[in-house]
Design a protein around this motif. Structure first.
Motif, PDB file in Angstrom:
ATOM      1  N   ARG A 233       0.826  -1.217   0.000  1.00 48.08           N
ATOM      2  CA  ARG A 233       0.000   0.000   0.000  1.00 48.08           C
ATOM      3  C   ARG A 233       0.857   1.263   0.000  1.00 48.08           C
ATOM      4  NH1 ARG A 233      -3.967  -2.688   3.735  1.00 48.08           N
ATOM      5  NH2 ARG A 233      -2.464  -2.143   5.322  1.00 48.08           N
ATOM      6  N   ARG A 234       1.919   1.250   0.806  1.00 51.05           N
ATOM      7  CA  ARG A 234       2.818   2.409   0.841  1.00 51.05           C
ATOM      8  C   ARG A 234       3.470   2.653  -0.508  1.00 51.05           C
ATOM      9  NH1 ARG A 234       6.406   1.603   6.211  1.00 51.05           N
ATOM     10  NH2 ARG A 234       4.701   1.511   7.690  1.00 51.05           N
ATOM     11  N   GLN A 235       3.928   1.577  -1.129  1.00 51.48           N
ATOM     12  CA  GLN A 235       4.592   1.728  -2.431  1.00 51.48           C
ATOM     13  C   GLN A 235       3.616   2.227  -3.493  1.00 51.48           C
ATOM     14  OE1 GLN A 235       6.384  -2.092  -3.128  1.00 51.48           O
ATOM     15  NE2 GLN A 235       8.175  -1.627  -1.858  1.00 51.48           N
ATOM     16  N   GLU A 236       2.374   1.738  -3.445  1.00 55.38           N
ATOM     17  CA  GLU A 236       1.376   2.205  -4.413  1.00 55.38           C
ATOM     18  C   GLU A 236       1.038   3.680  -4.186  1.00 55.38           C
ATOM     19  OE1 GLU A 236      -1.873  -0.482  -3.925  1.00 55.38           O
ATOM     20  OE2 GLU A 236      -0.939  -2.050  -5.158  1.00 55.38           O
ATOM     21  N   ALA A 237       0.909   4.069  -2.928  1.00 57.63           N
ATOM     22  CA  ALA A 237       0.628   5.476  -2.627  1.00 57.63           C
ATOM     23  C   ALA A 237       1.785   6.364  -3.079  1.00 57.63           C
ATOM     24  CB  ALA A 237       0.383   5.653  -1.136  1.00 57.63           C
ATOM     25  N   LEU A 238       3.006   5.905  -2.883  1.00 58.08           N
ATOM     26  CA  LEU A 238       4.176   6.661  -3.300  1.00 58.08           C
ATOM     27  C   LEU A 238       4.219   6.793  -4.824  1.00 58.08           C
ATOM     28  CD1 LEU A 238       6.760   8.040  -2.299  1.00 58.08           C
ATOM     29  CD2 LEU A 238       7.924   5.845  -2.536  1.00 58.08           C
ATOM     30  N   ALA A 239       3.904   5.714  -5.518  1.00 62.39           N
ATOM     31  CA  ALA A 239       3.889   5.762  -6.979  1.00 62.39           C
ATOM     32  C   ALA A 239       2.788   6.699  -7.483  1.00 62.39           C
ATOM     33  CB  ALA A 239       3.690   4.356  -7.541  1.00 62.39           C
ATOM     34  N   ALA A 240       1.620   6.676  -6.846  1.00 56.62           N
ATOM     35  CA  ALA A 240       0.529   7.566  -7.250  1.00 56.62           C
ATOM     36  C   ALA A 240       0.900   9.032  -7.022  1.00 56.62           C
ATOM     37  CB  ALA A 240      -0.748   7.210  -6.481  1.00 56.62           C
ATOM     38  N   ALA A 241       1.548   9.316  -5.897  1.00 55.98           N
ATOM     39  CA  ALA A 241       1.966  10.697  -5.624  1.00 55.98           C
ATOM     40  C   ALA A 241       2.993  11.163  -6.643  1.00 55.98           C
ATOM     41  CB  ALA A 241       2.539  10.795  -4.215  1.00 55.98           C
ATOM     42  N   ARG A 242       3.920  10.296  -7.001  1.00 53.07           N
ATOM     43  CA  ARG A 242       4.916  10.658  -8.020  1.00 53.07           C
ATOM     44  C   ARG A 242       4.254  10.918  -9.368  1.00 53.07           C
ATOM     45  NH1 ARG A 242       9.436   6.161  -6.504  1.00 53.07           N
ATOM     46  NH2 ARG A 242      10.374   7.288  -4.764  1.00 53.07           N
ATOM     47  N   LEU A 243       3.275  10.096  -9.713  1.00 51.66           N
ATOM     48  CA  LEU A 243       2.577  10.269 -10.978  1.00 51.66           C
ATOM     49  C   LEU A 243       1.826  11.609 -11.010  1.00 51.66           C
ATOM     50  CD1 LEU A 243       1.845   8.934 -13.676  1.00 51.66           C
ATOM     51  CD2 LEU A 243      -0.145   7.951 -12.544  1.00 51.66           C
ATOM     52  N   ARG A 244       1.149  11.960  -9.901  1.00 49.53           N
ATOM     53  CA  ARG A 244       0.447  13.251  -9.839  1.00 49.53           C
ATOM     54  C   ARG A 244       1.418  14.414 -10.001  1.00 49.53           C
ATOM     55  NH1 ARG A 244      -2.382  10.946  -5.471  1.00 49.53           N
ATOM     56  NH2 ARG A 244      -0.985  12.058  -4.042  1.00 49.53           N
ATOM     57  N   MET A 245       2.536  14.357  -9.304  1.00 46.21           N
ATOM     58  CA  MET A 245       3.520  15.442  -9.413  1.00 46.21           C
ATOM     59  C   MET A 245       4.072  15.542 -10.832  1.00 46.21           C
ATOM     60  SD  MET A 245       5.617  15.610  -5.814  1.00 46.21           S
ATOM     61  CE  MET A 245       6.267  13.959  -5.864  1.00 46.21           C
ATOM     62  N   GLN A 246       4.287  14.386 -11.485  1.00 47.40           N
ATOM     63  CA  GLN A 246       4.798  14.411 -12.859  1.00 47.40           C
ATOM     64  C   GLN A 246       3.771  15.014 -13.814  1.00 47.40           C
ATOM     65  OE1 GLN A 246       7.949  13.502 -13.742  1.00 47.40           O
ATOM     66  NE2 GLN A 246       7.432  14.379 -15.718  1.00 47.40           N
ATOM     67  N   GLU A 247       2.491  14.698 -13.605  1.00 45.13           N
ATOM     68  CA  GLU A 247       1.444  15.273 -14.449  1.00 45.13           C
ATOM     69  C   GLU A 247       1.365  16.789 -14.271  1.00 45.13           C
ATOM     70  OE1 GLU A 247      -2.022  13.106 -13.334  1.00 45.13           O
ATOM     71  OE2 GLU A 247      -1.507  11.362 -14.570  1.00 45.13           O
ATOM     72  N   GLU A 248       1.486  17.256 -13.030  1.00 43.33           N
ATOM     73  CA  GLU A 248       1.482  18.698 -12.788  1.00 43.33           C
ATOM     74  C   GLU A 248       2.665  19.373 -13.470  1.00 43.33           C
ATOM     75  OE1 GLU A 248       1.407  19.399  -8.597  1.00 43.33           O
ATOM     76  OE2 GLU A 248      -0.531  18.423  -8.335  1.00 43.33           O
ATOM     77  N   LEU A 249       3.819  18.732 -13.390  1.00 41.54           N
ATOM     78  CA  LEU A 249       5.009  19.285 -14.021  1.00 41.54           C
ATOM     79  C   LEU A 249       4.852  19.334 -15.533  1.00 41.54           C
ATOM     80  CD1 LEU A 249       7.885  20.313 -13.490  1.00 41.54           C
ATOM     81  CD2 LEU A 249       8.673  17.976 -13.791  1.00 41.54           C
ATOM     82  N   ASN A 250       4.271  18.285 -16.111  1.00 41.36           N
ATOM     83  CA  ASN A 250       4.043  18.272 -17.568  1.00 41.36           C
ATOM     84  C   ASN A 250       3.062  19.369 -17.975  1.00 41.36           C
ATOM     85  OD1 ASN A 250       5.783  16.122 -17.860  1.00 41.36           O
ATOM     86  ND2 ASN A 250       4.164  14.576 -17.879  1.00 41.36           N
ATOM     87  N   ALA A 251       2.014  19.578 -17.187  1.00 43.03           N
ATOM     88  CA  ALA A 251       1.044  20.632 -17.507  1.00 43.03           C
ATOM     89  C   ALA A 251       1.708  22.006 -17.444  1.00 43.03           C
ATOM     90  CB  ALA A 251      -0.136  20.562 -16.537  1.00 43.03           C
TER      91      ALA A 251
END
Length: 191
Positions: A80-98
């Motif tokens: 669960r921790r690893q999935e939450a960490l991966a989801a947070a990284r994905l959100r930050m990457q999407e914000e950076l791309n936008a």
């Protein structure tokens, strides 16, 4: 003079220091306690707690394995921790791309505007007009059309000159109360 004689003048013996030496020792200890008693008590308490803490940490260390803490954690929790960490990284990457896309779009608009200004300047030069005047007009149109929140060119109020038009500092006229005159030429008066 006798070398082996045990007379009274031979010096202090073991019995001499017995009673008097103990009293001196007690007097020294009593004076130390009266002078530094609270400090000694505080130091003793601190040493006691340090020894107790060290002994507890040493007692718990041999039974502890390096992987024992990791094995006690549930595998589901780790996933669960690893999935939450991966989801947070994905959100930050999407914000950076936008943000990067917005920046690129803004840069394209600025380049397009510069290109338009250059074309307008070239055309005005071909017609024989002043290109600076057209450039200022184009900039005002762009800024007023782009957004009202952006910085609008402010018209400068008519400034009064600091000095009159006929002022020349080298002429020596109209300077006010201050005037400078060069000193006399020739050898100095001292001598």
């Amino acid at each position: 003079m006798e070398l082996g004689g045990g007379g009274a003048a031979a010096g202090p013996g073991p019995n001499t220091f017995g009673r008097g030496g103990f009293e001196v020792f007690l007097h020294t200890v009593a004076s130390l306690l009266s002078s530094y008693g609270w400090y000694l008590l505080l130091a003793g308490v601190i040493i006691y707690f340090l020894i107790r803490k060290i002994s507890q940490s040493l007692a718990s260390e041999p039974g502890r394995q390096p992987g024992a803490a990791d094995a006690a954690v549930e595998p589901d929790e780790v996933v669960r921790r690893q999935e939450a960490l991966a989801a947070a990284r994905l959100r930050m990457q999407e914000e950076l791309n936008a943000q990067a896309e917005r920046y690129k779009e803004k840069q394209k608009q600025l380049e397009e505007e510069k290109r338009r200004q250059k074309i307008a300047m070239w055309e005005s030069m071909q017609e024989g007009k002043s290109y600076k005047g057209n450039l200022k007009l184009n900039q005002q149109e762009v800024e007023s059309g782009a957004s009202t929140a952006s910085a609008i060119l402010k018209s400068k109020p008519n400034k009064k000159p600091l000095r009159g038009g006929g002022y020349n500092p080298l002429s020596g006229e109209g300077g006010g109360t201050c005037s400078w005159r060069p000193g006399r030429r020739g050898p100095s008066a001292g001598g």
